[in-house]
Design an enzyme around this catalytic site. Structure first.
Site, mmCIF file in Angstrom:
data_model
loop_
_atom_site.group_PDB
_atom_site.id
_atom_site.type_symbol
_atom_site.label_atom_id
_atom_site.label_comp_id
_atom_site.label_asym_id
_atom_site.label_seq_id
_atom_site.Cartn_x
_atom_site.Cartn_y
_atom_site.Cartn_z
ATOM 1 N N LYS A 40 -101.900 119.690 -48.390
ATOM 2 C CA LYS A 40 -101.440 118.547 -49.187
ATOM 3 C C LYS A 40 -100.010 118.768 -49.670
ATOM 4 C CE LYS A 40 -103.898 117.562 -53.006
ATOM 5 N NZ LYS A 40 -103.096 117.754 -54.225
ATOM 6 N N ARG A 45 -94.223 117.088 -49.046
ATOM 7 C CA ARG A 45 -92.836 117.537 -48.892
ATOM 8 C C ARG A 45 -92.260 117.129 -47.543
ATOM 9 N NH1 ARG A 45 -95.406 120.531 -52.602
ATOM 10 N NH2 ARG A 45 -94.254 121.751 -54.162
ATOM 11 N N GLY A 113 -100.482 114.021 -58.934
ATOM 12 C CA GLY A 113 -99.459 114.635 -59.777
ATOM 13 C C GLY A 113 -98.268 115.094 -58.958
ATOM 14 N N SER A 186 -94.767 126.132 -62.646
ATOM 15 C CA SER A 186 -95.169 124.891 -61.972
ATOM 16 C C SER A 186 -94.309 124.635 -60.750
ATOM 17 C CB SER A 186 -95.056 123.697 -62.932
ATOM 18 O OG SER A 186 -95.087 122.486 -62.192
ATOM 19 N N ASP A 338 -105.478 125.762 -57.994
ATOM 20 C CA ASP A 338 -106.439 124.671 -57.762
ATOM 21 C C ASP A 338 -107.831 125.187 -57.390
ATOM 22 O OD1 ASP A 338 -104.393 122.903 -58.272
ATOM 23 O OD2 ASP A 338 -103.866 122.667 -56.152
ATOM 24 N N ARG A 413 -111.544 118.045 -56.910
ATOM 25 C CA ARG A 413 -111.988 119.445 -56.801
ATOM 26 C C ARG A 413 -113.276 119.675 -57.597
ATOM 27 N NH1 ARG A 413 -108.258 121.070 -53.298
ATOM 28 N NH2 ARG A 413 -106.126 120.459 -53.761
HETATM 29 O O1 LIG Z 1 -96.303 121.663 -55.876
HETATM 30 C C1 LIG Z 1 -97.439 121.367 -55.451
HETATM 31 O O2 LIG Z 1 -97.612 120.846 -54.329
HETATM 32 C C2 LIG Z 1 -98.601 121.617 -56.323
HETATM 33 C C3 LIG Z 1 -98.453 122.425 -57.422
HETATM 34 C C4 LIG Z 1 -99.532 122.718 -58.370
HETATM 35 O O3 LIG Z 1 -99.310 121.963 -59.544
HETATM 36 P P1 LIG Z 1 -98.391 122.478 -60.774
HETATM 37 O O4 LIG Z 1 -96.991 122.546 -60.324
HETATM 38 O O5 LIG Z 1 -98.566 121.430 -61.843
HETATM 39 O O6 LIG Z 1 -98.968 123.808 -61.152
HETATM 40 C C5 LIG Z 1 -100.903 122.376 -57.812
HETATM 41 O O7 LIG Z 1 -101.855 122.368 -58.828
HETATM 42 C C6 LIG Z 1 -100.902 121.045 -57.083
HETATM 43 O O8 LIG Z 1 -102.149 120.788 -56.520
HETATM 44 C C7 LIG Z 1 -99.894 121.028 -55.968
HETATM 45 C C1 LIG Z 2 -103.761 119.511 -59.070
HETATM 46 C C2 LIG Z 2 -103.883 118.946 -57.874
HETATM 47 O O1 LIG Z 2 -103.048 117.961 -57.360
HETATM 48 P P1 LIG Z 2 -101.954 117.060 -58.055
HETATM 49 O O2 LIG Z 2 -101.341 117.814 -59.204
HETATM 50 O O3 LIG Z 2 -100.994 116.748 -56.974
HETATM 51 O O4 LIG Z 2 -102.639 115.796 -58.535
HETATM 52 C C3 LIG Z 2 -104.948 119.380 -56.925
HETATM 53 O O5 LIG Z 2 -104.895 118.930 -55.770
HETATM 54 O O6 LIG Z 2 -105.852 120.157 -57.289
#
Ligand SMILES: O=C(O)C1=C[C@@H](OP(=O)(O)O)[C@@H](O)[C@H](O)C1
Ligand SMILES: C=C(OP(=O)(O)O)C(=O)O
Length: 474
Positions: A40, A45, A113, A186, A338, A413
């Site tokens: 993902k 990206r 997110g 992060s 995650d 999840r």
């Molecule tokens: O950069 C990414 O692709 C991600 C970073 C993580 O979040 P955080 O940056 O909030 O830790 C992860 O939990 C998310 O599923 C994917």
């Molecule tokens: C935290 C996750 O994703 P995102 O922050 O992109 O919603 C995840 O996939 O567990």
């Protein structure tokens, strides 16, 4: 002609009505070789860097989950040409760094997110106005962590109370390069800063307290940018030379280790099982779960390890073995951020008390995953405690009772972890809404049912839920 799933991603889907699923112990062990959908993080990206590059980026193995389809739709709204040629096969004709256009409508990032925060970085360095929203889960998640650094480059934001979506961003025509120390580990915030830094002259510098997944750094280099990384006593320092010309580059997306975690842990917990997941991304900043499971006594092997598109990839094989408790140190948390819900399920079946330390960030994921994971276990007869930012799971040294209903809380999840618990428990486990699984792992139930079928269960025509496998609607 292939149907373009982004057509369906624009509006809340009619299927999003609460789709319960129930998992029971399979009649036979899990067995087989499978592939999980594309990573993902890398998929988001690839679309974003493709949109910023000059030329046409060819992507193979793109995750066609709802989160990534939101990013694809957003890149189109910003003027990139995004085309689906076939399953996982996409082309992005980019507009060059600084070349994105103002979107005509609100950008809806759904449940994602990563899409929302990286997009903030992308927009901040372009002279345009945009409004972004998301679903009820995403609208609860903190955005101030990107608003703060991106305001320093000169972008202006207006957001709801507490820095929540919806937000409006007015990007800047003259972004300043950032020199920013991340207050939390992060990868999303780091990546937002780097994306904004592409449009700024001079060197953008980001310091992270703990190393987090480095897919942005790897992909920036792959597209021709200059990125320097150094480990210093203050943390990992990443420097990006601004205003590069990014050149389109082919991206082959490996299988997502965060998705592979579910069939692999299921194989560790269902007696007699042996499952191979092929072509899994093995970036060391993503594999903390595998390290932890090995410490617990898991029989996990990697075969056919190789480098593909700058990322390590291999086949991961898991065999059932009794597990024992362990302690996860805070420094390992970013590399398995995650995977705590599924680790907690493994810990519930292990002997002894597993302690996972320093999980504050889990509170701001799709749900409060600390609370949701503890509740998932408690509903199924497993003792779990939250102590400060730590999670303690009292393992039963065998199958947990099960029999409960898991509140999914709009969190894919949590849904998948609940269903894996059901495969390992004495009584079936129900999750109240499995529809969110489609954000990251379309076909999850079918894949798990195929593994059960290969182990000897009555096959259904396509291995779909409800066709003879142990995961089916209640
Ligand atoms: O950069 C990414 O692709 C991600 C970073 C993580 O979040 P955080 O940056 O909030 O830790 C992860 O939990 C998310 O599923 C994917
Ligand atoms: C935290 C996750 O994703 P995102 O922050 O992109 O919603 C995840 O996939 O567990």
């Amino acid at each position: 002609m292939s149907r373009d799933p982004t057509d369906a991603a624009g509006a809340p889907s009619a299927a999003r009505q609460g789709r319960p699923l129930r998992a029971r112990a399979p009649a036979r062990p899990l067995a087989g070789r499978v592939r999980v959908p594309g990573d993902k993080s890398i998929s988001h990206r690839a679309l974003m860097f493709g949109a910023l590059a000059v030329g046409t980026t060819a992507i193979e193995g793109l995750l066609e989950g709802e989160d990534v389809l939101r990013t694809a739709a957003a890149m189109r709204a910003l003027g990139a040409e995004v085309e689906r040629l076939g399953e996982g096969s996409w082309r992005v004709a980019g507009r060059g760094v600084g070349g994105l256009v103002e979107p005509e409508d609100v950008l809806d990032m759904g449940n994602s997110g990563t899409a929302a925060r990286l997009l903030c970085g992308l927009l901040a360095g372009h002279p345009l106005f945009a409004v972004m929203t998301g679903d009820a889960s995403l609208r609860r998640r903190p955005m101030r962590r990107v608003i703060e650094p991106l305001s320093l480059i000169g972008a202006r934001f207006a957001a709801r109370e507490g820095g929540r979506l919806p937000l409006a961003v007015e990007g800047t025509a003259d972004p300043l390069p950032l020199d920013y120390r991340l207050p939390v580990a992060s990868a999303q915030v780091k990546s937002a800063c780097l994306l904004a830094g592409l449009c700024a002259p001079g060197v953008t510098r980001v310091i992270e307290p703990e190393p987090t997944r480095d897919h942005s750094e790897n992909m920036l280099r792959h597209f021709g940018a200059t990125v320097r990384v150094a480990d210093t006593p203050e943390g990992r320092v990443i420097e990006l030379d601004g205003q590069p010309e990014l050149a389109a580059a082919a991206v082959r997306v490996p299988g997502d280790p965060s998705s592979a975690a579910f069939p692999l842990v299921a194989a560790l917990l269902v007696p007699g099982s042996r499952v191979a997941v092929e072509n899994v991304g093995l970036n060391p900043l993503r594999t903390g779960l595998f390290t932890t499971l090995r410490e617990m006594g898991a029989a996990l092997r990697v075969e056919n390890e190789r480098i593909e598109g700058g990322e390590p990839v291999g086949d991961v094989i898991a065999e059932y073995a009794p597990l024992r408790a362990t302690e996860v140190p805070p420094a390992r948390v970013p590399s398995m951020i995650d995977e705590f819900p599924i680790l907690a399920v493994a810990a519930a079946c292990a002997s002894g008390v597993t302690r996972m330390r320093g999980l504050a960030e889990l509170r701001v994921k799709e749900s409060d995953r600390l609370a949701a994971t503890a509740a998932l276990l408690a509903a199924n007869g497993v003792r779990a405690e939250i102590a400060g930012d730590d999670l303690l799971v009292h393992g039963l040294g065998g199958p947990p009772p099960g029999g409960g209903t898991v509140a999914t809380r709009m969190d894919h999840r949590i849904a998948m972890s609940g269903l894996v618990l059901g495969l390992a428990a004495r009584a079936p486990v129900t999750v109240d809404d499995a529809s969110f699984i489609d954000t990251s792992f379309p076909g999850f139930a079918a894949l798990m049912n195929r593994l059960a079928t290969a182990g000897g269960e009555r096959p259904g025509p396509e291995g779909r839920p409800g066709e003879g496998g142990p995961i089916a609607p209640p």
